[in-house]
Design a protein around this motif. Sequence first.
Motif, PDB file in Angstrom:
ATOM      1  N   UNK A 160       0.816  -1.220   0.000  1.00 45.84           N
ATOM      2  CA  UNK A 160       0.000   0.000   0.000  1.00 45.84           C
ATOM      3  C   UNK A 160       0.850   1.272   0.000  1.00 45.84           C
ATOM      4  N   UNK A 161       2.184   1.132  -0.115  1.00 49.84           N
ATOM      5  CA  UNK A 161       3.071   2.283  -0.195  1.00 49.84           C
ATOM      6  C   UNK A 161       3.614   2.762   1.136  1.00 49.84           C
ATOM      7  N   UNK A 162       3.098   2.222   2.241  1.00 46.71           N
ATOM      8  CA  UNK A 162       3.588   2.625   3.557  1.00 46.71           C
ATOM      9  C   UNK A 162       5.042   2.205   3.759  1.00 46.71           C
ATOM     10  N   UNK A 163       5.805   3.039   4.443  1.00 45.42           N
ATOM     11  CA  UNK A 163       7.238   2.801   4.618  1.00 45.42           C
ATOM     12  C   UNK A 163       7.469   1.763   5.720  1.00 45.42           C
ATOM     13  N   UNK A 164       8.087   0.639   5.343  1.00 42.97           N
ATOM     14  CA  UNK A 164       8.464  -0.377   6.328  1.00 42.97           C
ATOM     15  C   UNK A 164       9.773  -0.009   7.024  1.00 42.97           C
ATOM     16  N   UNK A 165      10.699   0.585   6.265  1.00 44.59           N
ATOM     17  CA  UNK A 165      11.972   1.012   6.842  1.00 44.59           C
ATOM     18  C   UNK A 165      12.741   1.812   5.805  1.00 44.59           C
ATOM     19  N   UNK A 166      13.649   2.658   6.285  1.00 37.96           N
ATOM     20  CA  UNK A 166      14.615   3.254   5.375  1.00 37.96           C
ATOM     21  C   UNK A 166      15.940   2.521   5.572  1.00 37.96           C
ATOM     22  N   UNK A 167      16.685   2.362   4.502  1.00 40.00           N
ATOM     23  CA  UNK A 167      17.812   1.437   4.460  1.00 40.00           C
ATOM     24  C   UNK A 167      19.016   2.070   3.776  1.00 40.00           C
ATOM     25  N   UNK A 168      20.177   1.493   4.042  1.00 37.18           N
ATOM     26  CA  UNK A 168      21.340   1.723   3.193  1.00 37.18           C
ATOM     27  C   UNK A 168      21.719   0.376   2.591  1.00 37.18           C
TER      28      UNK A 168
END
Length: 372
Positions: free
Chosen positions: A95-103
Motif C-alpha cells: 500500500x506504499x507505507x514505509x516499512x523502513x529506510x535502508x542503506x
Amino acid sequence: MSSSELRRTALDATHRALGATMTDFAGWDMPLRYGSEREEHVAVRTRAGLFDLSHMGEITVTGPQAAELLNFALVGNIGTVKPGRARYTMICREDGGILDDLIVYRLGESEYMVVANASNAQGVLDALTERAAGFDAEVRDDRDAYALLAVQGPKSPGILASLTDADLDGLKYYAGLPGTVAGVPALIARTGYTGEDGFELFVKPEHAVEVWQALTRAGEGAGLVPCGLSCRDTLRLEAGMPLYGNELTTSLTPFDAGLGRVVKFEKEGDFVGRAALTEAAERAASEPPRVLVGLVAEGRRVPRAGYPVVAGGEVIGEVTSGAPSPTLGKPIAMAYVDPAHAAPGTEGVGVDIRGSHEPYEVVALPFYKRQK
C-alpha cells in the motif's frame, strides 16, 4: 523486557567499564550516554566521537539475480549501484507505507548488504525473504556476523588514517571498501547519521573491542570521546535526518515524507508498492501533503514528538522530533505542517506545549550543515 533478556553487543563490557548509562533500545542494551550528552554532541561537531552501532541489522543478498530481487523488493534502483558504492533507499508495503529506510552497499558483482534499523531488522529480513521467491538469489541474516563502530566528526579522517592503509582520501561519501583497521579486516564505509564527515566500520564481533580500543588510543590527541544514542539523536535532528518511528512510519508513503525522490519509477519491471506509490505521487502533485519543516523556539520550552503545531487557533501540524540543540543553543523540532504554513519565516506558528502555545520560527531543513 528485563535487562537479562536484552541483547548485548560485543562492546557491552567496554561500555560498562566506561560508566555508560545503558538503555533498552529496540531490544538491545545500548549506551545512552557516558557522561554529558551535550559534551558528546559538541565533540562530534568539533572533534570526533566514537559510537557502537552493533544493534543495526545487516542482511546479505547474493546470487545471480540479487540486483533484480532488490529492485523488486525496494523502491530504489539498486541495479545502478556500482561495486563499492552505497545507496539510501526504502522498503515499502504493497500500500506504499514505509516499512523502513535502508542503506544498501554493493560489496561485489552479485553481493549486496542491506542495513536496516534495529527496530525493523526482523521485519525487513522477513519481507526480503518472502519477496525473494522466484529469484535466483539468497537472503541471509548476518546480524550476528558484524559489529558496527562509527567514528564521526571533523577529526575522524585523521584518526582513522593512522590505523589503516585504505585510501580514505579517495573514499567518497556513500562508498565503502574492504581494508584493515588496526590490523583487523573491516568494511570501511564513508557513511553516518550525524551530519559530519565520518566512517562506519563493519568488523567481526570478536574484533570489536580491539578496534574500539585502537580508535580510542588514536583519538586521544584529537579529543575523541565515546558517544551514546542520546547525542546521536540530537546530531541527526540538527542535520535534518529522519528517524524511523518519528518522521517515517507505515502510515506514510515516501511522498508523504517529502522523500519521493527515492522512488525510482523508471527502473525496469514491477516492484512492491509501485501502483500505490504511483497514486501517491499523483496525489502529492495535485494535493500537496503536509511538509516536513524545521521549527526553532523563541523561548526555552522543548517540544516533543506528538505535540500539536498551531497557527491562528487551529492545529496545522504535529511535531515528530524535538530536543534542545547544543549547536543553536535553542530548542528545535521537526514537524509535518500544512503547506500553507511551511514556508521559512511563516509568522504566527507555535507549538502547543501542555496547553501553552509557545512561539516558533519556521525554518528550512537542515538546521545545521557542516562546512565542506
